[in-house]
Design a protein around this motif. Structure first.
Motif, PDB file in Angstrom:
ATOM      1  N   UNK A   1      41.871  30.807  66.402  1.00  0.00           N
ATOM      2  CA  UNK A   1      41.162  31.775  67.238  1.00  0.00           C
ATOM      3  C   UNK A   1      39.654  31.501  67.177  1.00  0.00           C
ATOM      4  N   UNK A   2      39.094  31.010  68.265  1.00  0.00           N
ATOM      5  CA  UNK A   2      37.695  30.589  68.272  1.00  0.00           C
ATOM      6  C   UNK A   2      36.754  31.727  67.900  1.00  0.00           C
ATOM      7  N   UNK A   3      37.063  32.957  68.317  1.00  0.00           N
ATOM      8  CA  UNK A   3      36.157  34.082  68.113  1.00  0.00           C
ATOM      9  C   UNK A   3      36.079  34.528  66.658  1.00  0.00           C
ATOM     10  N   UNK A   4      36.996  34.031  65.827  1.00  0.00           N
ATOM     11  CA  UNK A   4      37.011  34.371  64.401  1.00  0.00           C
ATOM     12  C   UNK A   4      36.828  33.127  63.533  1.00  0.00           C
ATOM     13  N   UNK A   5      36.313  32.072  64.134  1.00  0.00           N
ATOM     14  CA  UNK A   5      36.098  30.817  63.423  1.00  0.00           C
ATOM     15  C   UNK A   5      34.738  30.835  62.734  1.00  0.00           C
ATOM     16  N   UNK A   6      34.718  30.583  61.442  1.00  0.00           N
ATOM     17  CA  UNK A   6      33.465  30.538  60.691  1.00  0.00           C
ATOM     18  C   UNK A   6      32.580  29.402  61.208  1.00  0.00           C
TER      19      UNK A   6
ATOM     20  N   UNK B   1      33.302  40.036  67.195  1.00  0.00           N
ATOM     21  CA  UNK B   1      32.039  40.317  66.513  1.00  0.00           C
ATOM     22  C   UNK B   1      30.811  39.699  67.174  1.00  0.00           C
ATOM     23  N   UNK B   2      30.992  38.581  67.884  1.00  0.00           N
ATOM     24  CA  UNK B   2      29.843  37.874  68.444  1.00  0.00           C
ATOM     25  C   UNK B   2      29.520  38.382  69.844  1.00  0.00           C
ATOM     26  N   UNK B   3      28.234  38.476  70.136  1.00  0.00           N
ATOM     27  CA  UNK B   3      27.752  38.997  71.424  1.00  0.00           C
ATOM     28  C   UNK B   3      27.506  37.818  72.365  1.00  0.00           C
ATOM     29  N   UNK B   4      28.568  37.390  73.026  1.00  0.00           N
ATOM     30  CA  UNK B   4      28.464  36.228  73.899  1.00  0.00           C
ATOM     31  C   UNK B   4      27.581  36.493  75.109  1.00  0.00           C
ATOM     32  N   UNK B   5      27.606  37.714  75.599  1.00  0.00           N
ATOM     33  CA  UNK B   5      26.800  38.020  76.794  1.00  0.00           C
ATOM     34  C   UNK B   5      25.321  37.806  76.534  1.00  0.00           C
ATOM     35  N   UNK B   6      24.848  38.270  75.377  1.00  0.00           N
ATOM     36  CA  UNK B   6      23.435  38.075  75.034  1.00  0.00           C
ATOM     37  C   UNK B   6      23.091  36.596  74.916  1.00  0.00           C
ATOM     38  N   UNK B   7      24.047  35.790  74.475  1.00  0.00           N
ATOM     39  CA  UNK B   7      23.832  34.352  74.330  1.00  0.00           C
ATOM     40  C   UNK B   7      24.023  33.602  75.646  1.00  0.00           C
ATOM     41  N   UNK B   8      24.363  34.320  76.724  1.00  0.00           N
ATOM     42  CA  UNK B   8      24.559  33.681  78.015  1.00  0.00           C
ATOM     43  C   UNK B   8      25.871  32.934  78.141  1.00  0.00           C
ATOM     44  N   UNK B   9      26.844  33.339  77.340  1.00  0.00           N
ATOM     45  CA  UNK B   9      28.144  32.673  77.346  1.00  0.00           C
ATOM     46  C   UNK B   9      29.179  33.654  77.899  1.00  0.00           C
ATOM     47  N   UNK B  10      29.360  33.629  79.193  1.00  0.00           N
ATOM     48  CA  UNK B  10      30.255  34.574  79.837  1.00  0.00           C
ATOM     49  C   UNK B  10      31.695  34.132  79.790  1.00  0.00           C
ATOM     50  N   UNK B  11      32.562  34.949  80.402  1.00  0.00           N
ATOM     51  CA  UNK B  11      33.973  34.599  80.492  1.00  0.00           C
ATOM     52  C   UNK B  11      34.145  33.261  81.200  1.00  0.00           C
ATOM     53  N   UNK B  12      35.052  32.470  80.719  1.00  0.00           N
ATOM     54  CA  UNK B  12      35.280  31.165  81.320  1.00  0.00           C
ATOM     55  C   UNK B  12      34.460  30.057  80.704  1.00  0.00           C
TER      56      UNK B  12
ATOM     57  N   UNK C   1      33.679  27.095  78.528  1.00  0.00           N
ATOM     58  CA  UNK C   1      34.611  26.143  77.899  1.00  0.00           C
ATOM     59  C   UNK C   1      34.643  26.293  76.377  1.00  0.00           C
ATOM     60  N   UNK C   2      35.805  26.034  75.820  1.00  0.00           N
ATOM     61  CA  UNK C   2      35.994  26.178  74.385  1.00  0.00           C
ATOM     62  C   UNK C   2      35.024  25.328  73.586  1.00  0.00           C
ATOM     63  N   UNK C   3      34.777  24.096  74.015  1.00  0.00           N
ATOM     64  CA  UNK C   3      33.888  23.232  73.244  1.00  0.00           C
ATOM     65  C   UNK C   3      32.456  23.741  73.253  1.00  0.00           C
ATOM     66  N   UNK C   4      32.058  24.428  74.331  1.00  0.00           N
ATOM     67  CA  UNK C   4      30.714  25.011  74.398  1.00  0.00           C
ATOM     68  C   UNK C   4      30.618  26.201  73.441  1.00  0.00           C
TER      69      UNK C   4
END
Length: 280
Positions: free
Chosen positions: A170-175, A213-224, A226-229
């Motif tokens: 699970x990428x969202x819980x990866x250290x 836990x991570x705020x992707x929106x603030x980082x400019x990483x929206x839905x879609x 890519x996993x490697x990004x």
């Protein structure tokens, strides 16, 4: 719903030994891995089938279950696949236990007790010399006998590496340090107990808020994105933690874990004590 393959008929025989005459229900089926629930007068069993690339993963998970004293498993092979049967773990998941907290209608005392129980289950696994490798909100089941962990496909005893390639779970819980090792290599990348603790804290955070836990929106990483990004951003700690704090006493402790460097991260035993001290 699919049809249970006749090629794995031996799995049904193993399930009947646990349940007696049973009814069969497909729970999920994706990417070559299917889970069925067999319910009968003597008990309930989980039947897992792995085909194609999932066959090796299923066999590996069965081997882990066979080594853990809290679990029993029967395993076999069919055509291009592997099956195993194990007693069904009855109870709500960690995600389910936290539902009232997410809705803002109470339930903190129950959720805190569940959080402590989950931490202790991971603590016990670590003290026995294991890494889980894939802790998520749905992978802890709160039974009458205590918390039982699920999904051991990426678990390993310390000192062993039972796979040739690890591309993450699970990428969202990866250290962050684990994300960096996946990017930079070399393979095989090893899951670690410190990365487990990060995922454990993230699992509890998600249980509280309903979001990662991570705020992707603030980082400019929206839905879609890519996993490697996503993985690269996580590895470089370029994604801030969410500021959503509906349970400050608990989340402040989790925040400490999620922000700590690997060497400064608490152990599962230390996190158990931190969580236990939070206000309900």
């Amino acid at each position: 719903m699919g049809t249970f393959t006749s090629e794995a008929a031996a799995a049904l025989t193993a399930a009947e030994a646990v349940c007696g005459p049973f009814e069969l229900e497909e729970i999920n089926n994706r990417r070559g891995s299917a889970v069925w629930k067999a319910s009968g007068p003597q008990g309930v069993a989980s039947i897992k089938l792995g085909t194609g690339d999932a066959a090796e993963v299923t066999a590996r998970e069965a081997a882990v279950l066979d080594q853990l004293p809290e679990y029993t498993v029967t395993v076999g092979r069919f055509a291009d696949g592997v099956w195993y049967v194990t007693p069904w773990q009855a109870g709500p998941s960690t995600w389910d236990v936290f539902r009232s907290v997410r809705k803002g209608v109470g339930g903190k005392a129950e959720a805190l007790a569940a959080a402590v129980g989950l931490c202790r289950a991971v603590e016990d696994l670590h003290e026995a010399g294991w890494v889980h490798g894939d802790l998520q909100p749905q992978h802890g089941i709160h039974t009458e006998q205590g918390v039982r962990l699920l999904d051991f496909a990426w678990s390993r005893p310390l000192g062993t590496t039972p796979w040739t390639t690890f591309d993450g779970t699970m990428i969202h819980l990866t250290a962050p340090e684990l994300a960096a090792r996946i990017i930079n290599g070399p393979q095989p990348v090893e899951t670690t107990q410190t990365a487990d603790v990060y995922a454990l804290a993230g699992t509890l955070w998600t249980g509280v808020t309903g979001t990662w836990p991570l705020d992707y929106e603030t980082a400019g990483l929206g839905r879609g994105t890519p996993l490697d990004v996503l993985r690269k951003a996580i590895a470089h700690r370029a994604v801030p933690l969410s500021t959503t704090m509906p349970w400050p006493s608990l989340q402040a402790r989790l925040r400490h874990v999620l922000l700590a460097a690997p060497d400064d991260r608490p152990t599962a035993a230390e996190l158990t004590r931190l969580v236990k001290a939070a206000d309900a």
